[in-house]
Design a protein around this motif. Structure first.
Motif, mmCIF file in Angstrom:
data_model
loop_
_atom_site.group_PDB
_atom_site.id
_atom_site.type_symbol
_atom_site.label_atom_id
_atom_site.label_comp_id
_atom_site.label_asym_id
_atom_site.label_seq_id
_atom_site.Cartn_x
_atom_site.Cartn_y
_atom_site.Cartn_z
ATOM 1 N N GLU A 52 -17.856 -22.383 22.548
ATOM 2 C CA GLU A 52 -16.604 -22.235 23.301
ATOM 3 C C GLU A 52 -16.436 -23.345 24.339
ATOM 4 N N GLY A 53 -17.345 -24.315 24.327
ATOM 5 C CA GLY A 53 -17.257 -25.432 25.266
ATOM 6 C C GLY A 53 -17.687 -25.077 26.674
ATOM 7 N N LEU A 54 -18.437 -23.985 26.820
ATOM 8 C CA LEU A 54 -18.872 -23.553 28.155
ATOM 9 C C LEU A 54 -20.260 -24.103 28.465
ATOM 10 N N ASN A 55 -20.446 -24.436 29.733
ATOM 11 C CA ASN A 55 -21.695 -25.026 30.202
ATOM 12 C C ASN A 55 -22.726 -23.920 30.468
ATOM 13 N N TYR A 92 -12.360 -16.676 32.224
ATOM 14 C CA TYR A 92 -11.397 -16.118 33.171
ATOM 15 C C TYR A 92 -11.703 -16.584 34.594
ATOM 16 N N GLU A 93 -13.001 -16.618 34.940
ATOM 17 C CA GLU A 93 -13.397 -16.980 36.312
ATOM 18 C C GLU A 93 -13.623 -18.485 36.481
ATOM 19 N N TRP A 94 -13.414 -19.241 35.428
ATOM 20 C CA TRP A 94 -13.648 -20.690 35.470
ATOM 21 C C TRP A 94 -15.075 -21.003 35.918
ATOM 22 N N ILE A 95 -16.031 -20.309 35.284
ATOM 23 C CA ILE A 95 -17.444 -20.544 35.607
ATOM 24 C C ILE A 95 -17.834 -21.923 35.069
ATOM 25 N N ASP A 124 -23.597 -8.700 25.386
ATOM 26 C CA ASP A 124 -22.185 -8.589 24.995
ATOM 27 C C ASP A 124 -21.544 -9.969 25.170
ATOM 28 N N PHE A 125 -21.847 -10.847 24.194
ATOM 29 C CA PHE A 125 -21.467 -12.259 24.344
ATOM 30 C C PHE A 125 -19.955 -12.443 24.480
ATOM 31 N N GLU A 126 -19.197 -11.632 23.705
ATOM 32 C CA GLU A 126 -17.742 -11.789 23.740
ATOM 33 C C GLU A 126 -17.211 -11.547 25.153
ATOM 34 N N ALA A 127 -17.688 -10.450 25.758
ATOM 35 C CA ALA A 127 -17.217 -10.102 27.105
ATOM 36 C C ALA A 127 -17.706 -11.145 28.125
ATOM 37 N N MET A 146 -18.349 -25.160 43.140
ATOM 38 C CA MET A 146 -18.607 -24.771 41.757
ATOM 39 C C MET A 146 -18.903 -23.276 41.658
ATOM 40 N N LYS A 147 -18.465 -22.641 40.559
ATOM 41 C CA LYS A 147 -18.769 -21.224 40.350
ATOM 42 C C LYS A 147 -19.888 -21.101 39.310
ATOM 43 N N VAL A 148 -20.841 -20.258 39.621
ATOM 44 C CA VAL A 148 -22.024 -20.135 38.772
ATOM 45 C C VAL A 148 -22.194 -18.676 38.345
ATOM 46 N N LEU A 149 -22.627 -18.485 37.107
ATOM 47 C CA LEU A 149 -22.885 -17.132 36.598
ATOM 48 C C LEU A 149 -24.360 -17.026 36.206
#
Ligand code: AMP
Ligand code: GLY
Length: 419
Positions: free
Chosen positions: A85-88, A60-63, A50-53, A1-4
């Motif tokens: 945006e459906g992101l976790n 892009y990184e499939w976090i 900078d929420f958009e970025a 898994m990729k984590v940010l």
């Protein structure tokens, strides 16, 4: 898994370090990160608001999981933006983060749900605030309503000091619109501690207790800072006191938020004053404390990613969160002059030597690369943490490691963990 991980201070270094021990993670990213975090994660220079970025980057990184460190993006709604945006993402939504971003909201909430806190009144006109101060007398506490990086609270010992604080916040606008309102609060005397919980909105799971040193000088003198050091556990937070904190503060707070239609998810932090054996809330934060996170995460014995995923999937009740016995002590190395003006860009040496010490972790708070050197880049520069069988051992280890680290204008308190 990729984590940010979002953020770039000592707390985020501790989060990244804790996550780096998980065997389920194949990539850790941090925005913007710092020179220390860069050893464990890929740092990407995107601002925390900078929420958009950030959203573009996460897609892009499939976090698959984003964890937010600081309060500013939470207060501005980063969780809502990612979720749209459906992101976790792990953390409270904007309305939930108001427990920190508006002290007047938090105080009114505490009062509504009968959670113990100091008596107070909220003012949006400085003349009325001063009249109330005259009526109540000193000592009295003056607080800016909005976010002020831990610097918007003034414990005034005289009425004159309280008037000056009101002027500073409301007329000089020292914290901008965070000073549109002030809270004038009864001054409580007692012992302070920080208490944090993980919550998925239903289950409320305590972390080990910790204590922060807010003032810049030893023996708690001088102005408030973001925090100059921390240790865990706190001897006066006994198991009975922990039960009282959970049953009179943390559980009612999460249940109260639910009644307000807010599902609070993430970390809730209560700054407490224990007065005559009873805990009172001084403040809520909607995230890990810094440097409390460093002290507490050094004792975490469960995979932080498992906790993060359980929060998001609302199944925290299934998890047993384990903590190491023993103790941790973390000491902040700051730039002399902080929380006022200071010089940065000072070359730091001895980091590798210090990190070689067993049970020591050098968390970076404000560092950057200048060529191949690591330099200071903010007021709080490093946070040297140590784990030991007891506070005394941890303290010795931390201070011994500090001696190995040098930079011009290095300043730190020598009394962290002193009982
Ligand atoms: P806060 O940011 O609200 O936690 O306040 C920063 C610090 O100011 C706390 O850690 C306390 O030391 C002090 N403080 C805040 N509120 C009060 C209060 N009502 N009585 C006494 N001290 C307080
Ligand atoms: N150390 C206190 C805070 O993070 O707000």
């Amino acid at each position: 898994m990729k984590v940010l991980v979002i953020g770039g201070g000592g707390r985020e270094h501790a989060l990244v370090w804790s996550l780096s021990k998980s065997n389920k993670i194949k990539g850790i990213y941090c925005c913007p990160g710092n020179a220390g975090i860069a050893e464990l994660a890929k740092c990407v220079d995107v601002a925390v608001d900078d929420f958009e970025a950030l959203i573009d980057f996460a897609k892009y990184e499939w976090i698959e999981c984003t964890i937010v460190g600081p309060e500013v993006p939470l207060a501005r709604g980063i969780v809502d933006a990612f979720q749209r945006e459906g992101l976790n993402i792990v953390g409270p939504q904007k309305r939930a983060a108001m427990l920190e971003s508006s002290k007047s909201f938090a105080k009114d909430f505490l009062r509504s749900y009968k959670i113990p806190t100091a008596e107070y009144k909220v003012f949006s006109y400085h003349v009325h605030a001063k009249e109330y101060i005259r009526l109540k007398g000193a000592p009295i506490v003056v607080k800016a309503d909005g976010l002020a990086a831990g610097k918007g609270v003034f414990v005034a010992l005289t009425e004159t000091e309280a008037f000056e604080a009101v002027d500073y916040i409301m007329n000089e606008r020292a914290f901008g619109e965070a000073g549109d309102k002030v809270i004038i609060e009864e001054c409580l005397f007692g012992k302070e501690a920080s208490f944090m919980v993980f919550t998925d909105g239903n289950t409320v799971m305590p972390m080990v207790s910790s204590q922060d040193y807010k003032r810049i000088y030893e023996n708690d003198k001088g102005p408030n800072t973001g925090g100059m050091g921390a240790y865990s556990p706190v001897h006066f937070i006994t198991p009975e006191m922990e039960d009282t904190i959970m049953s009179t503060i943390m559980v009612p707070a999460i249940a109260g938020m639910k009644k307000e239609g807010i599902n609070y998810k993430g970390v809730l932090y209560a700054g407490l004053m224990i007065k005559n054996g009873k805990p009172y809330v001084l403040e809520f934060n909607c995230r890990f404390g810094d440097p409390e996170a460093q002290a507490v995460l050094m004792r975490l014995d469960t995979d932080l990613l498992d906790i993060a995923m359980a929060i998001n999937e609302e199944r925290l009740h299934e998890l047993e969160v384990k903590w190491k016995d023993g103790a941790s002590v973390c000491v902040v190395l700051a730039s002399k002059g902080y929380p006022g003006g200071y010089e940065a860009q000072k070359t730091i040496t001895g980091l590798e030597d210090a990190a070689k010490e067993q049970d020591v972790m050098v968390f970076h708070s404000g560092t950057a690369f200048s060529g191949s050197s690591v330099v200071s880049s903010s007021g709080r520069v490093l946070c040297v943490g140590a784990y030991g069988a007891d506070i005394h051992t941890a303290k010795l280890l931390a201070y011994r490691a500090i001696e190995k680290i040098q930079f011009d204008n290095k300043y730190f308190r020598r009394d962290i963990g002193k009982m």
